[in-house]
Design a protein around this motif. Structure first.
Motif, PDB file in Angstrom:
ATOM      1  N   SER A 289       0.821  -1.208   0.000  1.00 41.36           N
ATOM      2  CA  SER A 289       0.000   0.000   0.000  1.00 41.36           C
ATOM      3  C   SER A 289       0.856   1.260   0.000  1.00 41.36           C
ATOM      4  CB  SER A 289      -0.921   0.004   1.229  1.00 41.36           C
ATOM      5  OG  SER A 289      -1.801  -1.097   1.207  1.00 41.36           O
ATOM      6  N   VAL A 290       1.909   1.269   0.816  1.00 39.87           N
ATOM      7  CA  VAL A 290       2.760   2.456   0.911  1.00 39.87           C
ATOM      8  C   VAL A 290       3.601   2.636  -0.342  1.00 39.87           C
ATOM      9  CG1 VAL A 290       4.701   3.473   2.178  1.00 39.87           C
ATOM     10  CG2 VAL A 290       2.780   2.474   3.416  1.00 39.87           C
ATOM     11  N   LEU A 291       4.063   1.527  -0.937  1.00 44.76           N
ATOM     12  CA  LEU A 291       4.849   1.646  -2.164  1.00 44.76           C
ATOM     13  C   LEU A 291       4.019   2.233  -3.304  1.00 44.76           C
ATOM     14  CD1 LEU A 291       6.835  -1.722  -2.156  1.00 44.76           C
ATOM     15  CD2 LEU A 291       7.706   0.562  -1.598  1.00 44.76           C
ATOM     16  N   LEU A 292       2.724   1.903  -3.325  1.00 45.38           N
ATOM     17  CA  LEU A 292       1.861   2.385  -4.402  1.00 45.38           C
ATOM     18  C   LEU A 292       1.264   3.753  -4.089  1.00 45.38           C
ATOM     19  CD1 LEU A 292      -0.033  -0.886  -5.425  1.00 45.38           C
ATOM     20  CD2 LEU A 292       2.126   0.014  -6.291  1.00 45.38           C
ATOM     21  N   GLN A 293       0.845   3.948  -2.850  1.00 48.37           N
ATOM     22  CA  GLN A 293       0.220   5.205  -2.445  1.00 48.37           C
ATOM     23  C   GLN A 293       0.722   5.576  -1.051  1.00 48.37           C
ATOM     24  OE1 GLN A 293      -4.017   4.252  -2.906  1.00 48.37           O
ATOM     25  NE2 GLN A 293      -4.054   5.594  -4.698  1.00 48.37           N
ATOM     26  N   PRO A 294       1.862   6.255  -0.968  1.00 48.36           N
ATOM     27  CA  PRO A 294       2.429   6.583   0.356  1.00 48.36           C
ATOM     28  C   PRO A 294       1.439   7.290   1.274  1.00 48.36           C
ATOM     29  CG  PRO A 294       4.000   7.076  -1.381  1.00 48.36           C
ATOM     30  CD  PRO A 294       2.725   6.712  -2.063  1.00 48.36           C
ATOM     31  N   ALA A 295       0.547   8.121   0.719  1.00 45.47           N
ATOM     32  CA  ALA A 295      -0.403   8.862   1.554  1.00 45.47           C
ATOM     33  C   ALA A 295      -1.362   7.945   2.295  1.00 45.47           C
ATOM     34  CB  ALA A 295      -1.197   9.844   0.695  1.00 45.47           C
ATOM     35  N   SER A 296      -1.506   6.697   1.837  1.00 48.28           N
ATOM     36  CA  SER A 296      -2.416   5.771   2.517  1.00 48.28           C
ATOM     37  C   SER A 296      -1.962   5.478   3.939  1.00 48.28           C
ATOM     38  CB  SER A 296      -2.522   4.458   1.731  1.00 48.28           C
ATOM     39  OG  SER A 296      -1.270   3.770   1.722  1.00 48.28           O
ATOM     40  N   ALA A 297      -0.656   5.693   4.225  1.00 42.94           N
ATOM     41  CA  ALA A 297      -0.140   5.417   5.566  1.00 42.94           C
ATOM     42  C   ALA A 297      -0.743   6.349   6.609  1.00 42.94           C
ATOM     43  CB  ALA A 297       1.380   5.539   5.579  1.00 42.94           C
ATOM     44  N   ALA A 298      -1.287   7.475   6.182  1.00 48.51           N
ATOM     45  CA  ALA A 298      -1.873   8.429   7.136  1.00 48.51           C
ATOM     46  C   ALA A 298      -3.023   7.801   7.920  1.00 48.51           C
ATOM     47  CB  ALA A 298      -2.349   9.674   6.397  1.00 48.51           C
ATOM     48  N   ALA A 299      -3.647   6.786   7.359  1.00 44.96           N
ATOM     49  CA  ALA A 299      -4.790   6.157   8.031  1.00 44.96           C
ATOM     50  C   ALA A 299      -4.407   4.916   8.817  1.00 44.96           C
ATOM     51  CB  ALA A 299      -5.854   5.793   6.990  1.00 44.96           C
ATOM     52  N   PHE A 300      -3.129   4.583   8.889  1.00 39.71           N
ATOM     53  CA  PHE A 300      -2.703   3.371   9.579  1.00 39.71           C
ATOM     54  C   PHE A 300      -2.889   3.518  11.093  1.00 39.71           C
ATOM     55  CE2 PHE A 300       0.637   1.585   6.359  1.00 39.71           C
ATOM     56  CZ  PHE A 300      -0.389   1.367   5.443  1.00 39.71           C
ATOM     57  N   ASP A 301      -3.270   2.418  11.722  1.00 36.67           N
ATOM     58  CA  ASP A 301      -3.207   2.376  13.173  1.00 36.67           C
ATOM     59  C   ASP A 301      -1.835   1.833  13.571  1.00 36.67           C
ATOM     60  OD1 ASP A 301      -3.246  -0.445  12.966  1.00 36.67           O
ATOM     61  OD2 ASP A 301      -5.421  -0.522  13.182  1.00 36.67           O
ATOM     62  N   LEU A 302      -1.570   1.788  14.866  1.00 39.80           N
ATOM     63  CA  LEU A 302      -0.237   1.407  15.324  1.00 39.80           C
ATOM     64  C   LEU A 302       0.113  -0.026  14.923  1.00 39.80           C
ATOM     65  CD1 LEU A 302       2.055   2.807  16.765  1.00 39.80           C
ATOM     66  CD2 LEU A 302       1.225   1.866  18.928  1.00 39.80           C
ATOM     67  N   GLY A 303      -0.894  -0.911  14.899  1.00 41.55           N
ATOM     68  CA  GLY A 303      -0.652  -2.279  14.474  1.00 41.55           C
ATOM     69  C   GLY A 303      -0.206  -2.353  13.027  1.00 41.55           C
ATOM     70  N   GLN A 304      -0.827  -1.553  12.157  1.00 43.16           N
ATOM     71  CA  GLN A 304      -0.440  -1.534  10.748  1.00 43.16           C
ATOM     72  C   GLN A 304       0.955  -0.942  10.555  1.00 43.16           C
ATOM     73  OE1 GLN A 304      -4.164   0.495   9.652  1.00 43.16           O
ATOM     74  NE2 GLN A 304      -4.434  -1.073   8.057  1.00 43.16           N
ATOM     75  N   TRP A 305       1.271   0.094  11.365  1.00 46.09           N
ATOM     76  CA  TRP A 305       2.620   0.649  11.295  1.00 46.09           C
ATOM     77  C   TRP A 305       3.652  -0.411  11.689  1.00 46.09           C
ATOM     78  CZ3 TRP A 305       4.140   4.656   8.742  1.00 46.09           C
ATOM     79  CH2 TRP A 305       3.317   5.772   8.574  1.00 46.09           C
ATOM     80  N   ASP A 306       3.353  -1.148  12.734  1.00 47.72           N
ATOM     81  CA  ASP A 306       4.281  -2.185  13.180  1.00 47.72           C
ATOM     82  C   ASP A 306       4.468  -3.240  12.097  1.00 47.72           C
ATOM     83  OD1 ASP A 306       5.846  -3.569  15.324  1.00 47.72           O
ATOM     84  OD2 ASP A 306       4.267  -5.057  15.099  1.00 47.72           O
ATOM     85  N   LEU A 307       3.374  -3.642  11.464  1.00 48.95           N
ATOM     86  CA  LEU A 307       3.460  -4.638  10.394  1.00 48.95           C
ATOM     87  C   LEU A 307       4.233  -4.088   9.201  1.00 48.95           C
ATOM     88  CD1 LEU A 307       2.678  -7.454   9.502  1.00 48.95           C
ATOM     89  CD2 LEU A 307       0.490  -6.530   8.688  1.00 48.95           C
ATOM     90  N   LEU A 308       4.005  -2.808   8.905  1.00 48.06           N
ATOM     91  CA  LEU A 308       4.746  -2.169   7.810  1.00 48.06           C
ATOM     92  C   LEU A 308       6.245  -2.221   8.069  1.00 48.06           C
ATOM     93  CD1 LEU A 308       5.041  -0.373   5.265  1.00 48.06           C
ATOM     94  CD2 LEU A 308       4.704   1.607   6.769  1.00 48.06           C
ATOM     95  N   LEU A 309       6.666  -1.880   9.277  1.00 49.46           N
ATOM     96  CA  LEU A 309       8.091  -1.899   9.608  1.00 49.46           C
ATOM     97  C   LEU A 309       8.664  -3.303   9.443  1.00 49.46           C
ATOM     98  CD1 LEU A 309       8.268   0.372  12.795  1.00 49.46           C
ATOM     99  CD2 LEU A 309       8.894   0.973  10.438  1.00 49.46           C
ATOM    100  N   GLN A 310       7.928  -4.301   9.901  1.00 49.51           N
ATOM    101  CA  GLN A 310       8.409  -5.685   9.778  1.00 49.51           C
ATOM    102  C   GLN A 310       8.559  -6.082   8.305  1.00 49.51           C
ATOM    103  OE1 GLN A 310       6.344  -8.631  12.244  1.00 49.51           O
ATOM    104  NE2 GLN A 310       5.536  -6.969  13.497  1.00 49.51           N
ATOM    105  N   GLN A 311       7.519  -5.795   7.524  1.00 49.49           N
ATOM    106  CA  GLN A 311       7.553  -6.194   6.122  1.00 49.49           C
ATOM    107  C   GLN A 311       8.621  -5.432   5.345  1.00 49.49           C
ATOM    108  OE1 GLN A 311       3.526  -5.582   4.803  1.00 49.49           O
ATOM    109  NE2 GLN A 311       2.776  -7.478   5.751  1.00 49.49           N
ATOM    110  N   ALA A 312       8.735  -4.141   5.601  1.00 49.28           N
ATOM    111  CA  ALA A 312       9.704  -3.327   4.872  1.00 49.28           C
ATOM    112  C   ALA A 312      11.128  -3.723   5.227  1.00 49.28           C
ATOM    113  CB  ALA A 312       9.480  -1.844   5.175  1.00 49.28           C
TER     114      ALA A 312
END
Length: 369
Positions: free
Chosen positions: A14-37
Motif C-alpha cells: 500500500s505504501v509503495l503504491l500510495q504513500p499517503a495511505s499510511a496516514a490512516a494506519f493504526d499502530l498495528g499496521q505501522w508495526d506490520l509495515l516496519l516488519q515487512q519493509a
C-alpha cells in the motif's frame, strides 16, 4: 494484460503504491509495515516515499525513529557510491574507458526514482570485453583485488560467465562487479553486448555512462527473473515498478520503444513475465494495446500455469508469501531453472558435479585428509 486472481494486499504494498495511505494506519499496521519493509530491504525506500509525501506529522513517534534511521543509512550509502564511482572513473581514465553503471548505482547516476531509498551491496559496471584485462589491471593498481579462487572457479568466471570474479577495495571495502555482458556467455538467452553499448547515455556523474532507459528496465527484469536470487526480489520488483511508471509517464513513446528493444535483444519473454507479475503484485497499469502485443511472448499454457505459481511466491517477501514450505520450494525450483537457463545441460551437469564432489575435497583442511 489480465491480472491474476487473489490480488495481494499488505501495508508495504500500500505504501509503495500510495504513500499517503499510511496516514490512516493504526499502530498495528505501522508495526506490520516496519516488519515487512525491513524484511524486504525496503525500509529506507518507505522512509523516502513517506518524506516525499510530507507525512512527517502523521507518523507515530515510536515509528518515526526507525524510518529516520533507515533514511540516514540510505543517504550514507548514496554518498559512498558517489565517491566509489569517482574512484572507478579516475582509475579507468588512463585507458580511455568510460564504465557503464548498472542496477542500483545506475539509478542513482541517472537520477531515476528507483534510486529513492535504494541500498547498495556493491557497485556493478559494464565495459567492453576486449578491455577486460586492461580494466582489471588498472583497478588492481588502485587497490581493488579479488579473493583467492581455485583454478576451476577462475575458469568458470573467465570462460563462461559475463563478469570477472568480484573485486573488493582493500581500504574502502566496497565490492565491485565488472561485467562485459549482462548475461552469462553460455546462457540460453543471448545478449548482444555491442548493441547494449551502442545505446548508452552519459550519466549525471562525470566519467561514467548508464544504459539507455529501455535497457535499464530490461536489465532489471532479466536480473530479477533469470538470476535465481530472491533475497531482494521484492525490492527489485519495486525498482522495476518505479522505473516503468516514471519512464512511461515522461515519454509517450516509451512502451513502444520498450517492446521493440525487448524484441531486438531477445528479451521478449523476460519482459512478458515482468509485466505480468508487476500487474499482479504491484498493480502496474500496462496499456491494453501493449498487453495484447505481449501475448505473442507468452509461453505455452502448462508453462504459464507453473510460472504463475512459482514466481508470485518467490517474488513476495517471505513474511507475506505465506506459511509452510511452498515459498522456499518455489524459490528453489526457480533457482534450478536459472542454472538450466545459464548453461547447456552437459556443461551444467559437469559444473554441479565439480561443485558437489571435487570442490569440497579441494578445500579440506590438511588435518582432515
Amino acid at each position: 494484460m489480465s491480472r491474476l486472481n487473489d490480488p495481494v494486499d499488505f501495508p508495504l504494498r500500500s505504501v509503495l503504491l500510495q504513500p499517503a495511505s499510511a496516514a490512516a494506519f493504526d499502530l498495528g499496521q505501522w508495526d506490520l509495515l516496519l516488519q515487512q519493509a525491513r524484511g524486504a530491504g525496503l525500509l529506507a525506500r518507505v522512509a523516502a516515499l513517506l518524506r516525499e509525501a510530507d507525512l512527517g506529522e502523521r507518523i507515530p513517534a515510536e515509528v518515526r525513529w526507525h524510518l529516520d534511521s533507515a533514511f540516514t543509512v540510505y543517504r550514507a550509502h548514496s554518498d559512498d557510491v558517489r565517491l566509489e564511482v569517482e574512484h572507478i572513473a579516475r582509475a579507468l581514465k588512463p585507458a580511455g574507458v568510460r564504465p557503464v553503471l548498472l542496477k542500483g548505482a545506475a539509478y542513482l547516476a541517472a537520477g531515476d526514482r528507483a534510486r529513492l531509498g535504494r541500498l547498495y551491496s556493491d557497485v556493478d559496471i559494464f565495459v567492453p570485453r576486449d578491455c577486460i584485462a586492461t580494466v582489471e589491471q588498472l583497478l588492481r593498481w588502485q587497490g581493488w583485488s579479488g579473493e583467492e579462487l581455485s583454478e576451476y572457479d577462475q575458469a568458470y568466471y573467465r570462460r563462461w560467465m559475463h563478469e570477472i570474479p568480484p573485486l573488493i577495495h582493500r581500504s574502502r571495502g566496497i565490492a565491485l562487479d565488472v561485467h562485459h555482458n549482462l548475461l552469462p556467455l553460455t546462457s540460453r538467452v543471448k545478449l548482444d553486448a555491442e548493441a547494449l553499448a551502442a545505446g548508452v547515455t552519459p550519466s549525471e556523474f562525470p566519467g561514467v555512462d548508464v544504459l539507455a532507459p529501455t535497457d535499464r528496465v530490461l536489465h532489471s527484469a532479466a536480473h530479477l527473473l533469470l538470476e535465481g536470487e530472491f533475497d531482494n526480489a521484492f525490492r527489485d520488483l519495486s525498482d522495476l515498478y518505479l522505473l516503468l511508471t516514471e519512464m512511461s509517464a515522461a515519454d509517450p513513446g516509451f512502451w513502444d520503444a520498450l517492446l521493440a528493444r525487448a524484441e531486438e535483444l531477445g528479451l521478449g519473454r523476460v519482459l512478458y513475465y515482468a509485466l505480468r507479475y508487476l500487474a499482479q503484485l504491484l498493480n502496474l497499469a500496462v496499456p491494453p494495446d501493449i498487453a495484447a502485443r505481449m501475448q505473442s511472448e507468452a509461453p505455452v499454457a502448462p508453462v504459464r500455469w507453473m510460472m504463475d505459481r512459482l514466481f508470485p511466491s518467490a517474488l513476495l517477501p517471505l513474511s507475506v508469501a505465506g506459511s509452510g514450505s511452498w515459498p522456499g520450494l518455489a524459490r528453489f525450483a526457480l533457482y534450478l531453472r536459472s542454472h538450466y537457463l545459464k548453461m547447456p545441460l552437459p556443461l551444467l551437469l559437469r559444473h554441479l558435479l565439480h561443485k558437489a564432489v571435487i570442490t569440497p575435497f579441494e578445500y579440506r583442511q590438511p588435518d582432515q585428509a
